[in-house]
Scaffold this motif. Sequence first.
Motif, PDB file in Angstrom:
ATOM      1  N   GLY A  76       0.792  -1.217   0.000  1.00 37.11           N
ATOM      2  CA  GLY A  76       0.000   0.000   0.000  1.00 37.11           C
ATOM      3  C   GLY A  76       0.823   1.265   0.000  1.00 37.11           C
ATOM      4  O   GLY A  76       0.281   2.370  -0.193  1.00 37.11           O
ATOM      5  N   ARG A  77       2.109   1.117   0.192  1.00 37.45           N
ATOM      6  CA  ARG A  77       3.008   2.266   0.323  1.00 37.45           C
ATOM      7  C   ARG A  77       4.091   2.276  -0.747  1.00 37.45           C
ATOM      8  O   ARG A  77       4.622   3.335  -1.097  1.00 37.45           O
ATOM      9  N   VAL A  78       4.443   1.116  -1.271  1.00 38.68           N
ATOM     10  CA  VAL A  78       5.518   0.968  -2.258  1.00 38.68           C
ATOM     11  C   VAL A  78       4.896   0.598  -3.601  1.00 38.68           C
ATOM     12  O   VAL A  78       4.123  -0.360  -3.697  1.00 38.68           O
ATOM     13  N   HIS A  79       5.261   1.374  -4.646  1.00 40.80           N
ATOM     14  CA  HIS A  79       4.600   1.238  -5.946  1.00 40.80           C
ATOM     15  C   HIS A  79       5.645   1.064  -7.054  1.00 40.80           C
ATOM     16  O   HIS A  79       6.328   2.027  -7.413  1.00 40.80           O
ATOM     17  N   PRO A  80       5.799  -0.129  -7.613  1.00 41.58           N
ATOM     18  CA  PRO A  80       6.734  -0.321  -8.724  1.00 41.58           C
ATOM     19  C   PRO A  80       6.121   0.148 -10.039  1.00 41.58           C
ATOM     20  O   PRO A  80       4.932  -0.054 -10.289  1.00 41.58           O
ATOM     21  N   ARG A  81       6.950   0.772 -10.869  1.00 41.57           N
ATOM     22  CA  ARG A  81       6.488   1.273 -12.160  1.00 41.57           C
ATOM     23  C   ARG A  81       7.610   1.116 -13.197  1.00 41.57           C
ATOM     24  O   ARG A  81       8.793   1.035 -12.862  1.00 41.57           O
ATOM     25  N   TYR A  82       7.227   1.138 -14.460  1.00 44.43           N
ATOM     26  CA  TYR A  82       8.216   1.189 -15.540  1.00 44.43           C
ATOM     27  C   TYR A  82       8.779   2.606 -15.646  1.00 44.43           C
ATOM     28  O   TYR A  82       8.052   3.590 -15.452  1.00 44.43           O
ATOM     29  N   LEU A  83      10.048   2.713 -15.976  1.00 47.25           N
ATOM     30  CA  LEU A  83      10.666   4.024 -16.142  1.00 47.25           C
ATOM     31  C   LEU A  83       9.963   4.843 -17.213  1.00 47.25           C
ATOM     32  O   LEU A  83       9.827   6.067 -17.074  1.00 47.25           O
ATOM     33  N   ASP A  84       9.468   4.191 -18.247  1.00 45.17           N
ATOM     34  CA  ASP A  84       8.786   4.915 -19.333  1.00 45.17           C
ATOM     35  C   ASP A  84       7.514   5.610 -18.864  1.00 45.17           C
ATOM     36  O   ASP A  84       7.017   6.528 -19.526  1.00 45.17           O
ATOM     37  N   ASP A  85       6.981   5.185 -17.722  1.00 43.98           N
ATOM     38  CA  ASP A  85       5.736   5.761 -17.212  1.00 43.98           C
ATOM     39  C   ASP A  85       5.971   6.884 -16.213  1.00 43.98           C
ATOM     40  O   ASP A  85       5.015   7.395 -15.624  1.00 43.98           O
ATOM     41  N   VAL A  86       7.238   7.269 -16.006  1.00 44.61           N
ATOM     42  CA  VAL A  86       7.546   8.209 -14.929  1.00 44.61           C
ATOM     43  C   VAL A  86       6.856   9.555 -15.126  1.00 44.61           C
ATOM     44  O   VAL A  86       6.516  10.242 -14.150  1.00 44.61           O
ATOM     45  N   GLY A  87       6.604   9.950 -16.366  1.00 40.89           N
ATOM     46  CA  GLY A  87       5.968  11.238 -16.621  1.00 40.89           C
ATOM     47  C   GLY A  87       4.522  11.308 -16.180  1.00 40.89           C
ATOM     48  O   GLY A  87       3.944  12.400 -16.106  1.00 40.89           O
ATOM     49  N   ASN A  88       3.931  10.167 -15.843  1.00 41.93           N
ATOM     50  CA  ASN A  88       2.529  10.123 -15.426  1.00 41.93           C
ATOM     51  C   ASN A  88       2.357  10.051 -13.912  1.00 41.93           C
ATOM     52  O   ASN A  88       1.238   9.871 -13.427  1.00 41.93           O
ATOM     53  N   LEU A  89       3.452  10.195 -13.176  1.00 44.82           N
ATOM     54  CA  LEU A  89       3.405   9.970 -11.727  1.00 44.82           C
ATOM     55  C   LEU A  89       3.265  11.239 -10.907  1.00 44.82           C
ATOM     56  O   LEU A  89       3.197  11.181  -9.678  1.00 44.82           O
TER      57      LEU A  89
END
Length: 289
Positions: free
Chosen positions: A177-190
């Motif tokens: 609930g606190r740690v969120h993995p994402r693709y680097l390509d999606d960083v602009g949407n965070l």
Amino acid sequence: MSIDSSSSSPVLRFAVFGHPVAHSLSPRIHAHFARQFGIALDYAAIDAAAERFDVALAEFAAEGGLGANITLPLKTRAAGICTHLSERARRAGAVNTLIRSATGWEGDNTDGVGLIRDLTERHGLDLRERRTLLIGAGGAARGVAPALLDAGIGDLFIVNRTGERADALADTLGQPGRVHPRYLDDVGNLGNFDLIVNATSAAREHEFPSLPMSLATPRTAAVDLSYGEAAIPFLAWAKVAGAHDRIDGLGMLVEQAAESFERWHRRRPETDPVYALLRQGAGTLVTAD
């Protein structure tokens, strides 16, 4: 263990392992720490690629090695050869400090505590509730992520070129609930972040990713775990993006080394004089340990 001909004190043998490792400041740092206590120390830099690391470490132990620091790209591999892991090394799944015992190597990770001490004590940052972006999911990121969570940051977003590695680190940390993995390509949407930590070696490999300016605000602290030339691309981006604090990894390097030194010698060295000395020559430094 050898004996220094100029003294009756035994010369204690330690080393840092990595690939490459010739740039490492660890021998200088530990030499300065040892002089504070009059300890006779032989601390070498040993270059070992991943496929030869086990053999090189065994040779080092056979020659009297008592402890070692581990740098890129060997931190996760080092965790696998240990007969015992400290709690922080177990949580990280990576080791940067080895201690020789009667049953083999004990593994610890001092990166996280080194980073937190530098940010909070040297730079005076309050990390509590900061929405945090961690770029990278390798050994360096694994070393600092648990300590960041323990320091009270808010949500932690982990981005990596390979999404599976970000997922694996998030699973290791165990706070969905606190740690969120994402693709680097999606960083602009965070959205934007209060703390951005670059834990990649991309700049050293001339592959630093393009980051959107929207990640930072005038309240953001941007931290690179590298120092010297390797930290320039990220910190230059942070300046243009308007980040309030821009911090390289030199202080973390000194603080994690002090923690390793204390594990080995049971004495706590003074870090500020060593940090100041290294900072004077920071323009010639190359990359992080």
